[in-house]
Design a protein around this motif. Sequence first.
Motif, PDB file in Angstrom:
ATOM      1  N   ILE A   1     -27.150 -37.801  47.412  1.00 46.43           N
ATOM      2  CA  ILE A   1     -26.017 -37.491  46.536  1.00 46.43           C
ATOM      3  C   ILE A   1     -26.368 -36.354  45.585  1.00 46.43           C
ATOM      4  CG2 ILE A   1     -24.588 -38.373  44.649  1.00 46.43           C
ATOM      5  CD1 ILE A   1     -24.702 -41.134  46.041  1.00 46.43           C
ATOM      6  N   GLN A   2     -27.554 -36.401  45.002  1.00 44.96           N
ATOM      7  CA  GLN A   2     -27.965 -35.386  44.036  1.00 44.96           C
ATOM      8  C   GLN A   2     -28.109 -34.003  44.671  1.00 44.96           C
ATOM      9  OE1 GLN A   2     -31.544 -37.125  42.414  1.00 44.96           O
ATOM     10  NE2 GLN A   2     -30.441 -38.212  40.771  1.00 44.96           N
TER      11      GLN A   2
ATOM     12  N   GLY B   1     -28.008 -56.378  43.605  1.00 39.89           N
ATOM     13  CA  GLY B   1     -27.374 -56.080  42.326  1.00 39.89           C
ATOM     14  C   GLY B   1     -27.996 -54.876  41.641  1.00 39.89           C
ATOM     15  N   ASP B   2     -29.337 -54.791  41.670  1.00 35.51           N
ATOM     16  CA  ASP B   2     -30.021 -53.627  41.103  1.00 35.51           C
ATOM     17  C   ASP B   2     -29.584 -52.342  41.814  1.00 35.51           C
ATOM     18  OD1 ASP B   2     -31.519 -55.303  39.418  1.00 35.51           O
ATOM     19  OD2 ASP B   2     -33.084 -55.546  40.941  1.00 35.51           O
TER      20      ASP B   2
ATOM     21  N   LEU C   1     -26.174 -47.157  42.269  1.00 31.79           N
ATOM     22  CA  LEU C   1     -25.139 -46.406  42.976  1.00 31.79           C
ATOM     23  C   LEU C   1     -23.899 -46.224  42.112  1.00 31.79           C
ATOM     24  CD1 LEU C   1     -25.252 -47.857  46.616  1.00 31.79           C
ATOM     25  CD2 LEU C   1     -25.998 -45.602  45.839  1.00 31.79           C
ATOM     26  N   GLY C   2     -23.613 -47.202  41.272  1.00 33.92           N
ATOM     27  CA  GLY C   2     -22.443 -47.147  40.410  1.00 33.92           C
ATOM     28  C   GLY C   2     -22.467 -45.995  39.422  1.00 33.92           C
ATOM     29  N   GLN C   3     -23.638 -45.392  39.219  1.00 28.83           N
ATOM     30  CA  GLN C   3     -23.731 -44.218  38.355  1.00 28.83           C
ATOM     31  C   GLN C   3     -23.115 -42.992  39.021  1.00 28.83           C
ATOM     32  OE1 GLN C   3     -27.782 -43.598  37.025  1.00 28.83           O
ATOM     33  NE2 GLN C   3     -28.132 -45.801  36.731  1.00 28.83           N
ATOM     34  N   TYR C   4     -22.943 -43.063  40.355  1.00 27.50           N
ATOM     35  CA  TYR C   4     -22.443 -41.917  41.112  1.00 27.50           C
ATOM     36  C   TYR C   4     -21.093 -42.169  41.765  1.00 27.50           C
ATOM     37  CZ  TYR C   4     -27.346 -40.583  40.665  1.00 27.50           C
ATOM     38  OH  TYR C   4     -28.585 -40.282  40.164  1.00 27.50           O
TER      39      TYR C   4
ATOM     40  N   PHE D   1     -21.534 -52.906  50.036  1.00 27.29           N
ATOM     41  CA  PHE D   1     -20.917 -52.118  48.970  1.00 27.29           C
ATOM     42  C   PHE D   1     -20.316 -50.873  49.605  1.00 27.29           C
ATOM     43  CE2 PHE D   1     -21.268 -48.335  46.321  1.00 27.29           C
ATOM     44  CZ  PHE D   1     -20.669 -48.710  45.135  1.00 27.29           C
ATOM     45  N   HIS D   2     -19.082 -50.523  49.213  1.00 33.90           N
ATOM     46  CA  HIS D   2     -18.509 -49.274  49.724  1.00 33.90           C
ATOM     47  C   HIS D   2     -17.774 -48.543  48.623  1.00 33.90           C
ATOM     48  CE1 HIS D   2     -14.139 -50.180  49.967  1.00 33.90           C
ATOM     49  NE2 HIS D   2     -14.523 -51.417  50.162  1.00 33.90           N
ATOM     50  N   GLN D   3     -17.787 -47.244  48.741  1.00 30.82           N
ATOM     51  CA  GLN D   3     -17.074 -46.401  47.786  1.00 30.82           C
ATOM     52  C   GLN D   3     -15.581 -46.689  47.867  1.00 30.82           C
ATOM     53  OE1 GLN D   3     -17.902 -42.271  48.410  1.00 30.82           O
ATOM     54  NE2 GLN D   3     -16.650 -41.563  46.696  1.00 30.82           N
TER      55      GLN D   3
END
Length: 320
Positions: A85-86, A114-115, A120-123, A142-144
């Motif tokens: 991502i970065q 969870g960690d 991922l939630g930061q992005y 987990f999905h966007q």
Amino acid sequence: MFFEGSEKKAQIVVKDKKISLLDDITDDFWTAFVQCCNAQILSSIRNDDCKAFLLSESSLFVWHDRLLILTCGNTRLVHSVEFFIQHIGMDKIKQVIYQRKNEYFSHAQPSSFGDDIKLLGQYVMGKAYRFGELDSHHNYIFHQDNSFQADKLDKTYELLAYQISDRASEKLTTVGLTAQEIRQFLQLDKFFADFTLDDFVFDPFGYSVNAIKGKEYLTIHVTPQANSSYVSIESNINLIKIAADFLAILAPKSFDLLSFNDFDFANLTDEFIPKNYVSKSLVSEHLSNNYFVCFANYILPQKKFMQATVLDLAGENHAL
């Protein structure tokens, strides 16, 4: 000896009008990408549609418009996703999916699901689900959560086998066993004769194989040790229809089936899964990204009592 065969998995779909992962990204990038989760590239194969990397900890597949990576052991795959991502940028990304199944010894892992999704939630904003019971086999996904809608023909399958038979475990832990002998034991030529294969036998035990044909792929990872045996098989070929063959070879005490976008899952499992296995868990969900996900856990009912497992109090024992 113990090895955590349970895998973490990520799929990232990109905007193919902006970037081709197959043509525009160098192998140096992929080397750095997998190193972020403490894995290394062992070898690779390629055709016009796909490049498959065999890793020290599972596999990476790259197509023009997406990537799929699986890692096992104590890897932290989410760091590789963060790296991607970065460096590529969210403006070129359509969808991020991150998946993780229950481990034998989750407390030995460097992070929890969870960690991982907190990072991922930061992005990306997303949704998370658990498929299966918490006290049994289960899979986290987990999905966007955006406007992305998967093609209904975009199908994948996972067959995850636990506690394979003594016969299979003894065969696959034979000292000096070659890759060709394992291919024959797993009968890979029966269904994948026209695929290009790339495989590796680990020391002292363990086996991985990638296979590609056009856009089709197969990957198998074998952890054969009797105390924690586990075999994962993943493909965009319908594994349900050939599951009975693999189950006859491995004879696991339990296994999971997971499918993305097979809308005939219930009928197929009823037709092709051997009747001596009993369904313990059935879960389905239509995700907002247009993937229809089905999960089933099967067990082989035991008719004989087993002896208790004696633990080594003096040695390293993850179970304690």
